[in-house]
Design a protein around this motif. Structure first.
Motif, PDB file in Angstrom:
ATOM      1  N   PHE A 137       0.786  -1.318   0.017  1.00 35.33           N
ATOM      2  CA  PHE A 137      -0.081   0.182  -0.030  1.00 35.33           C
ATOM      3  C   PHE A 137       0.879   1.152  -0.042  1.00 35.33           C
ATOM      4  O   PHE A 137       1.822   1.374   0.610  1.00 35.33           O
ATOM      5  CB  PHE A 137      -0.968   0.030   1.173  1.00 35.33           C
ATOM      6  CG  PHE A 137      -1.878   1.342   1.270  1.00 35.33           C
ATOM      7  CD1 PHE A 137      -2.766   1.427   0.630  1.00 35.33           C
ATOM      8  CD2 PHE A 137      -1.420   2.125   2.119  1.00 35.33           C
ATOM      9  CE1 PHE A 137      -3.654   2.418   0.680  1.00 35.33           C
ATOM     10  CE2 PHE A 137      -2.370   3.568   2.280  1.00 35.33           C
ATOM     11  CZ  PHE A 137      -3.233   3.473   1.487  1.00 35.33           C
ATOM     12  N   GLN A 138       0.651   2.125  -0.966  1.00 33.86           N
ATOM     13  CA  GLN A 138       1.233   3.247  -1.194  1.00 33.86           C
ATOM     14  C   GLN A 138       0.834   4.498  -0.228  1.00 33.86           C
ATOM     15  O   GLN A 138      -0.280   4.883  -0.421  1.00 33.86           O
ATOM     16  CB  GLN A 138       1.622   3.713  -2.559  1.00 33.86           C
ATOM     17  CG  GLN A 138       2.524   4.957  -2.635  1.00 33.86           C
ATOM     18  CD  GLN A 138       3.254   5.297  -4.056  1.00 33.86           C
ATOM     19  OE1 GLN A 138       2.109   4.987  -4.897  1.00 33.86           O
ATOM     20  NE2 GLN A 138       4.003   5.794  -4.302  1.00 33.86           N
ATOM     21  N   PRO A 173       9.527   2.692  11.430  1.00 31.06           N
ATOM     22  CA  PRO A 173       9.728   2.180   9.967  1.00 31.06           C
ATOM     23  C   PRO A 173       9.284   1.014   9.698  1.00 31.06           C
ATOM     24  O   PRO A 173       9.603   0.525   8.419  1.00 31.06           O
ATOM     25  CB  PRO A 173      11.595   2.376  10.180  1.00 31.06           C
ATOM     26  CG  PRO A 173      11.740   2.022  11.594  1.00 31.06           C
ATOM     27  CD  PRO A 173      10.520   2.582  12.216  1.00 31.06           C
ATOM     28  N   ASN A 174       8.823   0.190  10.733  1.00 29.10           N
ATOM     29  CA  ASN A 174       8.294  -1.082  10.329  1.00 29.10           C
ATOM     30  C   ASN A 174       7.545  -1.278   9.034  1.00 29.10           C
ATOM     31  O   ASN A 174       6.579  -0.631   8.756  1.00 29.10           O
ATOM     32  CB  ASN A 174       7.552  -1.682  11.391  1.00 29.10           C
ATOM     33  CG  ASN A 174       8.280  -1.750  12.836  1.00 29.10           C
ATOM     34  OD1 ASN A 174       9.018  -0.814  13.006  1.00 29.10           O
ATOM     35  ND2 ASN A 174       7.587  -2.691  13.493  1.00 29.10           N
ATOM     36  N   GLY A 175       7.876  -2.074   7.931  1.00 30.07           N
ATOM     37  CA  GLY A 175       7.229  -2.284   6.672  1.00 30.07           C
ATOM     38  C   GLY A 175       7.317  -1.226   5.677  1.00 30.07           C
ATOM     39  O   GLY A 175       6.679  -1.191   4.507  1.00 30.07           O
ATOM     40  N   LEU A 176       8.122  -0.064   5.700  1.00 31.37           N
ATOM     41  CA  LEU A 176       7.999   1.074   5.135  1.00 31.37           C
ATOM     42  C   LEU A 176       9.233   0.950   3.934  1.00 31.37           C
ATOM     43  O   LEU A 176      10.368   0.686   4.510  1.00 31.37           O
ATOM     44  CB  LEU A 176       8.249   2.343   5.901  1.00 31.37           C
ATOM     45  CG  LEU A 176       6.965   2.739   6.645  1.00 31.37           C
ATOM     46  CD1 LEU A 176       7.200   4.373   7.585  1.00 31.37           C
ATOM     47  CD2 LEU A 176       5.637   3.000   5.954  1.00 31.37           C
ATOM     48  N   ILE A 193       6.100   3.062   0.484  1.00 29.57           N
ATOM     49  CA  ILE A 193       5.361   1.530   0.219  1.00 29.57           C
ATOM     50  C   ILE A 193       5.227   0.958   1.511  1.00 29.57           C
ATOM     51  O   ILE A 193       6.356   0.968   2.115  1.00 29.57           O
ATOM     52  CB  ILE A 193       5.854   0.833  -0.793  1.00 29.57           C
ATOM     53  CG1 ILE A 193       5.824   1.699  -2.329  1.00 29.57           C
ATOM     54  CG2 ILE A 193       4.998  -0.642  -1.106  1.00 29.57           C
ATOM     55  CD1 ILE A 193       4.632   2.319  -2.528  1.00 29.57           C
ATOM     56  N   ALA A 194       4.086   0.800   1.984  1.00 28.22           N
ATOM     57  CA  ALA A 194       3.963  -0.152   3.229  1.00 28.22           C
ATOM     58  C   ALA A 194       3.335  -1.486   3.029  1.00 28.22           C
ATOM     59  O   ALA A 194       2.704  -1.600   2.310  1.00 28.22           O
ATOM     60  CB  ALA A 194       2.990   0.513   4.282  1.00 28.22           C
TER      61      ALA A 194
END
Length: 875
Positions: free
Chosen positions: A725-726, A740-743, A752-753
């Motif tokens: 997901f952006q 910052p998790n998943g970025l 983008i996540a």
């Protein structure tokens, strides 16, 4: 009250219907017989004139009327006669001029009423009278009188009467004259016309004619529609509107021939006019009776196809060459005949000049469109007896004595035979027929005096002059003035008129006191009076006060301190209006010649002196000005701050400080202070010092306040588990994301996540000035594509679970979402994304219970997902 209102309306309605149709009338009589006991019988005839129109509020000609006889000895009623209408005729305009473009209808009716009247002889005779209550309200020359007729209570109407003779007034057995014609005549506004009011007397008496007053009327009709009986005399004249009168009912351009009764002249403007003609009957040069006819004449606008027009007389006699004016219809052929055999044909309407070879009286004629059946012509008398010049002079311009006017006109042919002077005062007595009149103007002012003069050959001209009249001759003199006792003064007096001068007091301190410009040398205060006498011995005086001074007084302002570079207005007080000279004593230069000049003093100190002079008298005073520099103020900083941050303001250069606007400043009187502006602000510091310069000096510090940063991370959303997901942030020029998790990038505006559990991300947005703002976004990662439906909701307004809606995950379109009650009635339907049911139907709350739902959507793979189930509504 309703009955009274009805009665008033009925009376007004009756008043309108009963009389405004009558436009005139006359009463006359014929002697029938007499008896030995002194009874006389007369056959009395009344003619009423009525408009031809019919309709609402217009009554027909009365079938009968009341004629009332009054004894003139005491004005008592003698008898009332009920008279039926004997005859009725309609008068229409006979031959209508075919050259009039818009000929109006001209029509009136004549009603004839006759009866025999037998009266015993008396001294003054009898009045036979008929009255109509109301004339037309729109007559041009008389007022629609709002005042009640004195004895009846009704307004302006008409009274028609005749007077039967008595033993002292008139001739017993006499018959009155009768008018000859009852013509319908077209009277065109501002055009020439004639109207025949001639009469014939059966006894052969001499008749003369004159315009005379019309009379007001009386009562309305009775219930049968028959005009009621008359009121007793005396009768009252209608009120004429200036410039009209009973003797001039159609204005100054219309007259009646006293011998023939023919009315002629130039008709007035369009409208309805009351005209009354009196026929005076004479026997052996004794007035024995008067016949009256009262008639409404309609003057209408007539448009002729062709009109010939020029002045009807050229009588100035200035030369043998006459300039003829053509005011006729344009665009037609014009044929001129000048009366001496010469002619001219032209299509040009411009003025035409013609030179006669022999003096004389000629008749010129102008034809317009001569060959047409509707052509027209005009004639003019031309007087060619040159050279004639009207001129006059006058002497005297004072209300105290008559002005003398002298005719200085000259003529080469004939003599001066007629003069008419108009002195312009607006009163009837301000005219004269003397060649050299005198006239006393009683009030000062300007008067336009006109002299009209005619020669024995008929030449006519006028001359005019603007005569200025004063109550005292104009006189001008020296104003009140100051004088040094060591000096002399030449006084001045003058007038626009000629005359003599005399000054007082006439003593040894004045030279040539009988001239307009004497020389004086008084030693003390003296008032001199000049008396001027003009050539008519009219007198005026003026006084001049001479204020004599032995010494002068002048005091300057106090010594003081001023600021470098500032202009300073020097001031001084004095006891008179003298000549002044200010001098800079450092440079010995003149810096001003008025009492209060403005100077620019030089540092460190400048001295000034003022010299006051009156002729040979003088005095002086000095002052000193210390010049110091004003404060050298400096205010800082000019800077930018983030919204809500303080700024330290600093100023220097003086002893006292004041910051504004003070409501943002912590200590407005300190040179250094904190300020917390909410918006961009220009701070002004005002500084003074203790060195003596009173000048306040200002400087500014400009603080730009960066508005709050409106960071935006996006709306909370639901994402398919395992699907990237952006994110997208706005509100700044750079960004940081946490955690910052998943970025993919924590410093990108749109990272983008990709994560495996729900997460809240926070973005910090920065402006170019370094100001910051933050915002959060909550992302729920759910397995999908799928549509999740809750099994209960509670729409009670507490903000929790108030809305029943599907939660789409990976769904790109909603085909429908519907809710039914248990009997299959549709309660809610929508295709909107993330919209839902609030538990109401058409504004009413749905009952608690179980409801059936159905939903269908299309996922990201273009697959259709259809679901149904139940939901419980609780409150």
């Amino acid at each position: 009250m309703k009955k009274l209102l009805f009665l008033l309306l009925w009376m007004l309605g009756t008043l309108t219907v009963s009389a405004k149709h009558i436009i005139g009338g006359q009463v006359y009589y014929k002697f029938v017989s007499s008896t030995p006991n002194g009874d006389y019988t007369y056959h009395v005839t009344m003619r009423l004139y009525r408009i031809c129109e019919s309709g609402n509020n217009i009554a027909e000609m009365p079938n009968a009327v009341y004629l009332t006889a009054f004894n003139k000895d005491n004005n008592a009623e003698y008898k009332v006669y009920f008279v039926s209408r004997l005859g009725f005729t309609t008068k229409n305009l006979g031959q209508v001029d075919p050259c009039i473009v818009n000929p109006p209808p001209v029509c009136f009716q004549v009603g004839i009423y006759e009866t025999d009247v037998t009266v015993p002889s008396n001294k003054k005779g009898y009045i036979i009278s008929f009255q109509s209550c109301c004339r037309d309200n729109f007559m041009v020359n008389i007022e629609a009188d709002p005042l009640p007729y004195p004895s009846t209570g009704y307004g302006t109407g008409a009274t028609y009467f005749t007077e039967l003779p008595g033993t002292e007034e008139g001739k017993l057995g006499n018959s009155s004259p009768t008018f000859n014609k009852e013509e319908a005549t077209l009277v065109c506004a501002n055009k020439k016309f004639t109207y025949d009011f001639s009469a014939t007397d059966p006894d052969g008496d001499k008749l003369t004619y004159a315009f005379c007053d019309a009379y007001k009327g009386g009562r309305t009709t009775d219930q049968s529609g028959i005009p009621a009986q008359s009121d007793p005399p005396p009768y009252y004249s209608v009120n004429y509107i200036s410039p009209y009168s009973g003797s001039s009912p159609l204005g100054p351009n219309v007259s009646i021939d006293p011998n023939t009764g023919i009315i002629s002249g130039i008709a007035p403007n369009p409208g309805k006019y009351v005209v009354t003609v009196c026929v005076n009957e004479y026997r052996n040069n004794e007035l024995i009776g008067t016949l009256r006819k009262d008639f409404h004449i309609n003057v209408t606008t007539c448009v002729k196809q062709v009109v010939a027009s020029m002045p009807d007389k050229y009588a100035e006699c200035k030369s043998m060459t006459i300039t003829f004016l053509n005011n006729s219809t344009l665009g037609k052929p014009y044929h001129w005949e000048f009366g001496d055999g010469a002619t001219l044909d032209t299509d040009d309407p411009s003025p035409v000049q013609h030179t006669y070879t022999t003096p004389g009286l000629y008749t010129a004629k102008l034809y317009v469109d001569k060959l047409s059946n509707c052509g027209d012509s005009a004639i003019a008398k031309v007087y060619v007896f040159p050279v004639y010049k009207a001129d006059f002079t006058y002497q005297g311009s004072c209300t105290q004595k008559p002005a003398l006017f002298t005719n200085t006109s000259t003529t080469d042919m004939g003599t001066m035979t007629y003069f008419k002077w108009y002195f312009g005062t607006g009163i009837s007595a301000d005219t004269s027929n003397s060649p050299n009149p005198s006239f006393l103007f009683k009030s000062p002012g300007q008067y336009q005096v006109i002299m009209f003069a005619r020669t024995s050959f008929g030449c006519e001209q006028y001359d005019t002059a603007l005569v200025r009249i004063y109550d005292k001759p104009p006189l001008f003199s020296t104003s009140d003035t100051l004088l040094c006792s060591k000096d002399s003064l030449q006084l001045q007096a003058s007038s626009t008129s000629t005359g003599t001068y005399s000054w007082m007091p006439n003593d040894y301190k004045i030279l040539q006191p009988n001239t307009p410009n004497p020389i004086i040398f008084p030693l003390k205060d003296t008032t001199y009076t000049v008396t001027f006498t003009d050539d008519q011995q009219c007198i005026n005086t003026k006084s001049v006060f001479i204020d004599v001074r032995d010494s002068l007084i002048v005091h300057t302002m106090n010594d003081s301190t001023v600021c470098t570079g500032d202009p300073v207005q020097l001031t001084a007080t004095t006891d008179g209006n003298y000549a002044y000279t200010w001098t800079d004593l450092q440079t010995n230069t003149v810096v001003g010649t008025t009492l209060n000049p403005t100077v620019m003093p030089s540092p460190p100190r400048t001295q000034y002196a003022i010299l006051a002079q009156l002729g040979k008298c003088h005095t002086a005073d000095t002052l000193s000005l210390k010049v110091v520099n004003p404060p050298n103020v400096k205010a800082v900083p000019d800077t930018s701050i983030c919204s809500g941050s303080p700024v330290l303001l600093r100023a220097s250069g003086g002893a006292y400080y004041t910051w504004s606007p003070s409501y943002y400043v912590k200590s407005p009187k300190d040179s250094i202070t904190w300020a917390t502006p909410k918006d961009t602000t220009l701070f002004i510091v005002t500084v003074t010092d203790t060195l003596g310069c009173p000048k306040k000096v200002r400087d500014t510090a400009f603080v730009a306040v960066v508005p709050p940063v409106h960071a935006f991370a996006g709306n909370d959303t639901i994402v398919i588990l395992g699907t990237p997901f952006q994110l997208h942030a706005t509100g700044g020029i750079r960004y940081t994301w946490t955690p910052p998790n998943g970025l993919s990038d924590t410093r990108s505006a749109s990272p983008i996540a990709l994560y495996d559990k729900d997460m809240t991300y926070t973005v910090t947005a920065y402006t170019k000035e370094g100001c910051t703002g933050t915002d959060d976004i909550f992302i729920r990662f759910i397995k999908g594509p799928e549509i999740y439906i809750p099994n209960a909701f509670s729409p009670n307004g507490d903000g929790v679970n108030d809305l029943f809606r599907p939660i789409p995950v990976g769904i790109v379109a909603m085909n429908y979402f519907r809710v039914y009650d248990r009997w299959g009635k549709l309660m809610y339907s929508s295709t909107a994304y993330m919209k839902g049911w609030d538990g109401t139907v058409r504004g009413e709350q749905a009952p608690v219970g179980t409801y059936v739902w159905m939903v269908e959507g299309v996922d990201i793979n273009q697959k259709t997902i259809t679901l149904k189930g139940t939901v419980t509504l609780v409150r």
